[in-house]
Write a protein that holds these residues in place. Structure first.
Motif, short mmCIF file in Angstrom:
data_model
loop_
_atom_site.label_atom_id
_atom_site.label_comp_id
_atom_site.label_asym_id
_atom_site.label_seq_id
_atom_site.Cartn_x
_atom_site.Cartn_y
_atom_site.Cartn_z
N MET A 243 0.90 -1.27 -0.21
CA MET A 243 -0.22 0.10 -0.02
C MET A 243 0.89 1.35 0.05
N ASN A 244 2.13 1.13 0.40
CA ASN A 244 2.96 2.24 0.52
C ASN A 244 2.46 3.16 1.65
N ILE A 245 2.05 2.43 2.69
CA ILE A 245 1.59 3.49 3.71
C ILE A 245 2.65 3.37 4.97
N PRO A 246 2.97 4.37 5.84
CA PRO A 246 3.99 4.24 6.75
C PRO A 246 3.92 2.93 7.53
N GLY A 247 5.02 2.37 8.02
CA GLY A 247 4.95 1.26 8.78
C GLY A 247 4.99 -0.10 8.11
N GLU A 248 4.98 -0.09 6.70
CA GLU A 248 4.84 -1.27 6.05
C GLU A 248 6.23 -2.21 6.08
N ASN A 249 7.05 -1.36 6.68
CA ASN A 249 8.68 -2.36 6.58
C ASN A 249 8.80 -2.70 8.02
N LEU A 250 7.85 -2.85 8.77
CA LEU A 250 8.11 -3.00 10.04
C LEU A 250 7.95 -4.81 10.11
N LYS A 251 8.46 -5.35 11.45
CA LYS A 251 8.65 -6.92 11.50
C LYS A 251 7.30 -7.38 11.66
N GLY A 252 6.81 -8.25 10.97
CA GLY A 252 5.24 -8.70 11.29
C GLY A 252 4.37 -8.21 10.13
#
Ligand code: FAD
Ligand code: SF4
Ligand code: SF4
Length: 462
Positions: A243-252
């Motif tokens: 989605m290219n929203i903030p937080g998409e690269n977090l673990k999980g």
């Protein structure tokens, strides 16, 4: 006498509260008696509209009449004239939009359960027939197929039946495409896919796994060095979208493709599997298609509480009706008319919650569906330790970038003739999701079938 019941024979299934914690097949299949009774609901209509709804034009009333008389082997012969994967299509075809969507019995009640009957016939054949297919006499010509999903397997099988020496190059270590790495065991047991693939190998199809075309070998090399006279590209659309929203690269946070591949192909749900998979407490799956339903139902089976967040309403869910019903029965919570805007993490970089907004439906967009519009001041947060993105996929650009003269659409789909699969390069054909983008098993099979015909004509006339 036809059976004039307005309802289909009910499909026996595992109870929802039992199946939502195991990976065994949900639908158990008709008995002989149920199949015969259901077949008697068919009116053998003169114009057989159901056939028009089947992309591979199975002679539906003819095979159903054979089932009604208990002649199951005859029924199988009729189906296999048009379909090389009947046990698969009987299980996963979106019949409600295809054959059954056109059945006249559907006007005043439920349509004839064509898919369930097809599944019954294919399973009966697989359980009762040990006869191996005979390898046809070699006609002196070699064709390469890239990808072993339904389009590649169908093209390979049809060409092998005509005497071609067919080699399938598959990037993964197991053949079957989405049928083995995407669709879960509880909807499509992998033993069934293997049986169908073994049948193709009996016809002489050679499947070379762990071969990434574009890296291990290129399409140009297949033609110039290995002397394949034609190539069919059925490499699917396996590249996930985010989605290219903030937080998409977090673990999980992971794509549905990765999650499903770990579970289905690598059997991560089994004790002792080499591949790990996250056993989350609370999972949010974003999306509303078959892939979202499959990911959600897998997460549930791993013990998680599961939410599906979808930006339109229940009526617009693109997933098969049966899959949505099964997901609801299994306890998946639907948060429709909601859309994620940000994923929050904890101090260690793991997902802890997801912020969503409420949506309403506005004017129809170019797809004809009402456009979702954000409701003002409607933000809310769902606690979750896993977010699975099931937003669709596109073709991997690898083959395009390593094959000279192969034209693609802006979004990556290979440009190919609708009827023959011929691409911008002579001798190279393509079909299935690699051309259309994510679609269905039966459409991919239809494309493989058409391309096999066209390749045969091309080589004969060369
Ligand atoms: P795929 O099945 O994607 O196969 C492509 C194959 O090519 C793969 O094995 C891939 O590894 C291989 N490959 C890719 N690149 C290369 C390369 N460079 N070299 C060699 N090999 C390569 N459809 C339905 O009709 N009903 C359903 O219920 C349904 N559920 C689905 C659930 C999920 C989770 C998914 C992901 C899809 C679902 N679909 C369903 C869609 C359907 O599975 C696809 O439309 C269909 O599998 C497309 O077939 P294909 O042959 O084009 O490609
Ligand atoms: Fe229906 Fe699919 Fe079978 Fe065709 S292949 S008859 S669409 S279930
Ligand atoms: Fe039978 Fe329905 Fe087809 Fe008529 S439309 S032939 S009732 S399956």
């Amino acid at each position: 006498m036809p059976n004039m019941s307005l309802k289909k024979n009910i499909m026996p299934t595992q109870a929802p509260e039992i199946r939502n914690s195991n990976f065994n097949e949900v639908a158990l299949g008709y008995t002989k008696e149920q199949a015969i009774d259901e077949a008697k609901r068919c009116l053998n209509c003169k114009n057989h509209p159901c056939v028009g709804g089947c992309p591979v034009k199975i002679r539906i009333p003819d095979f159903i009449q054979k089932v009604a008389c208990g002649e199951f082997d005859e029924a199988y012969k009729i189906i296999s004239e048009s379909s090389s994967l009947p046990a698969v299509c009987g299980r996963v075809c979106p019949q409600e939009n295809q054959c059954e969507g056109k059945c006249v019995r559907g006007i005043k009640g439920e349509p004839v359960a064509i898919g369930r009957l097809e599944r019954f016939v294919a399973d009966y054949h697989n359980e009762n027939c040990d006869k191996k297919a005979q390898k046809p006499v070699f006609n002196g010509h070699k064709v390469a197929v890239v990808g072993s999903g339904p389009s590649g397997l169908t093209c390979a099988g049809d060409l092998a039946k005509k005497g071609y020496e067919v080699t399938v190059f598959e990037a993964l270590h197991t053949a079957g495409g989405v049928l083995v790495y995407g669709i879960p065991e509880f909807r499509l047991p992998k033993a069934i896919v293997k049986k169908e693939i073994d049948g193709l190998c009996d016809l002489g199809v050679d499947i070379k796994t762990n071969m990434i075309v574009g890296k291990t070998v290129s399409v140009d090399e297949l033609i110039d060095e290995y002397k394949f006279e034609a190539v069919f590209i059925g490499s699917g659309a396996g590249l996930p979208k985010f989605m290219n929203i903030p937080g998409e690269n977090l673990k999980g946070v992971l794509s549905a493709n990765e999650f499903l591949t770990r579970i289905n192909l690598m059997k991560a749900y089994k004790d002792g599997s080499d591949t790990p998979v996250m056993h989350a407490k609370k999972t949010v799956v974003v999306g509303g298609g078959n892939v979202a339903m499959d990911a959600a139902r897998c997460a549930k089976r791993l013990g998680s509480e599961v939410y599906i967040v979808y930006r339109r309403s229940m009526e617009e869910l693109p997933a098969r009706k049966e899959e949505v019903e099964h997901a609801v029965e299994e306890g998946i919570i639907f948060k429709t008319l909601n859309n994620p805007v940000e994923i929050y993490g904890d101090e260690n970089g793991f997902v802890k919650s997801i912020k969503c907004v409420e949506m309403t439906l506005g004017e129809p967009d170019e797809s004809g569906r009402r456009r979702p519009v954000v409701k003002e001041e409607s933000e809310f947060v769902i606690d979750a330790d896993c977010v699975i993105m099931a937003l669709g996929t596109s073709p991997n650009p690898l083959i395009k970038s390593t094959t000279s003269g192969l034209e693609t659409q802006k979004w990556g789909g290979i440009i190919a003739d609708e009827n023959t699969g011929l691409t911008s390069r002579e001798g190279i054909y393509a079909g299935g999701d690699a051309v259309t983008g994510a679609a269905t098993v039966i459409l991919a099979m239809g494309a493989g079938k058409n391309a096999a015909e066209a390749i045969d004509e091309y080589i004969k006339n060369k």
